[in-house]
Design a protein around this motif. Structure first.
Motif, PDB file in Angstrom:
ATOM      1  N   SER A   1     -13.639  -1.096  -2.176  1.00  0.00           N
ATOM      2  CA  SER A   1     -12.631  -2.043  -1.695  1.00  0.00           C
ATOM      3  C   SER A   1     -12.364  -3.170  -2.685  1.00  0.00           C
ATOM      4  O   SER A   1     -11.224  -3.593  -2.873  1.00  0.00           O
ATOM      5  CB  SER A   1     -13.056  -2.637  -0.346  1.00  0.00           C
TER       6      SER A   1
ATOM      7  N   THR B   1     -11.361  -7.313   3.872  1.00  0.00           N
ATOM      8  CA  THR B   1     -11.929  -6.361   4.827  1.00  0.00           C
ATOM      9  C   THR B   1     -13.015  -7.017   5.672  1.00  0.00           C
ATOM     10  O   THR B   1     -13.463  -8.127   5.373  1.00  0.00           O
ATOM     11  CB  THR B   1     -12.492  -5.138   4.079  1.00  0.00           C
TER      12      THR B   1
ATOM     13  N   ASP C   1     -11.725   1.074   5.858  1.00  0.00           N
ATOM     14  CA  ASP C   1     -11.181   0.912   4.508  1.00  0.00           C
ATOM     15  C   ASP C   1     -10.484   2.170   4.013  1.00  0.00           C
ATOM     16  O   ASP C   1      -9.512   2.094   3.252  1.00  0.00           O
ATOM     17  CB  ASP C   1     -12.306   0.536   3.544  1.00  0.00           C
TER      18      ASP C   1
ATOM     19  N   LEU D   1      -9.248  -5.442  -1.751  1.00  0.00           N
ATOM     20  CA  LEU D   1      -8.937  -5.392  -0.322  1.00  0.00           C
ATOM     21  C   LEU D   1      -9.729  -6.406   0.496  1.00  0.00           C
ATOM     22  O   LEU D   1     -10.964  -6.446   0.438  1.00  0.00           O
ATOM     23  CB  LEU D   1      -9.214  -3.983   0.213  1.00  0.00           C
TER      24      LEU D   1
END
Length: 358
Positions: free
Chosen positions: A302, A311, A270, A309
């Motif tokens: 994140s 992930t 990340d 994000l």
């Protein structure tokens, strides 16, 4: 005479027949048995004679007992565990997920009364190094090799000296090492398949250090996924570097320059993804409208990124208890030949990816 001297050294200076911590090897020396035998007696596992059992328990009673302490509570037996991490100066600073893993491992060991000794590993044997001395002089009861190198000589040295060990955060698929690790291979495979399912065919890979096994495990997952999907991956679509913001930023900038056809990035952690996101914004591109991006680790930050994000999540809460429990079992149980444990990963879908048409 030697044993008498050893026993005297086990007392505190004030001369009281009491010690703060006694190791299995101390009990073994006093009882004139092996460390393995002591462990088997205390855990009531394996074969030993009644005479041997009583001799070990007599030593425990003599030197471990203090008022208010029961013999059944064996937390007073301490192991020294060597934890070997890569020697890069920025390893901890650039990779918060590793810092969290190591801190949790430390807490787990110390909560059970064991001692953690942290030292560095270059992947090669240096006879002047502290790592080599710890193994050669048997200063540790067991070892954890965190983020091993692709050809890590330290593991072979531990095996040669019969020191119990695990590797984690990367494994060598071609060697029969003991490991407890996340399935980095399948995590990477799933990320590529996910992007492919959204219509992406030109995917940039921003990887970690080329000589780290965790990076190679993820890279192999990417390569196999590309092959299975009949996708071509060019050298210019892959960038190796540190697990850092700077690497993510610079790699994404380079890949997006010129007539780039890249529509998505898969970043090997990340932190790399955060750096790449900055490069994307500076290139006047939008996430996910122009570029999709996937990270790895699922750091808490994140989900607070703009956009949040997507992930690959590792289940951090499982691994440290497993490592410590099974490492202690390895120390005392000669019947365990190999330990291979692979923990699941899971793709966490958020808002950083978008379906596109070819």
């Amino acid at each position: 005479m030697r044993i008498f001297f050893r026993i005297n050294n086990l007392f505190l200076r004030e001369g009281k027949r009491k010690i703060a911590m006694l190791k299995l090897k101390d009990i073994a020396e006093i009882a004139n048995v092996s460390v393995t035998t002591v462990s088997r007696v205390l855990n009531n596992k394996g074969n030993f004679s009644e005479e041997t059992k009583q001799r070990v328990l007599d030593v425990v009673k003599e030197y471990l007992y203090t008022p208010g302490t029961t013999l059944q509570k064996m937390s007073n037996i301490s192991y020294t565990i060597g934890v070997f991490i890569p020697n890069q100066n920025d390893f901890i600073d650039d990779d918060p997920s590793s810092s969290v893993d190591l801190n949790n491992l430390k807490e787990e060991l110390e909560s059970l009364g064991h001692k953690l000794v942290l030292t560095t590993n270059t992947g090669e044997i240096d006879r002047s190094s502290m790592s080599y001395k710890m193994i050669q002089d048997k200063m540790i009861d067991a070892a954890i090799i965190f983020a091993p190198f692709t050809n890590d000589e330290l593991v072979d040295e531990l095996i040669n000296h019969h020191i119990p060990y695990f590797v984690t955060n990367g494994r060598n698929m071609e060697k029969d090492w003991n490991y407890i690790d996340y399935n980095n291979y399948s995590g990477a495979t799933n990320a590529i398949q996910y992007l492919y399912g959204l219509g992406h065919r030109n995917i940039g890979i921003i990887a970690g250090p080329a000589d780290h096994l965790v990076n190679m495990n993820r890279m192999q997952g990417c390569i196999d996924a590309f092959n299975n999907l009949d996708l071509q991956i060019l050298d210019e679509q892959i960038s190796y570097g540190s697990f850092s913001l700077t690497h993510g930023y610079e790699a994404a900038k380079a890949m997006l320059s010129g007539d780039s056809k890249i529509t998505a990035f898969f970043c090997f952690d990340d932190i790399i993804a955060f750096g790449a996101m900055k490069a994307i914004f500076e290139s006047n591109l939008k996430i996910p409208d122009d570029i999709s991006i996937v990270g790895f680790d699922d750091l808490k930050l994140s989900e607070f990124m703009i956009p949040p994000l997507t992930t690959v999540r590792r289940f951090k809460y499982d691994i440290n208890q497993l490592i410590v429990k099974l490492l202690i079992d390895l120390i005392g149980n000669k019947y365990i030949e190999k330990v291979h444990i692979s923990l699941k990963t899971e793709l966490i879908e958020r808002s950083s990816c978008k379906k596109i048409t070819s």
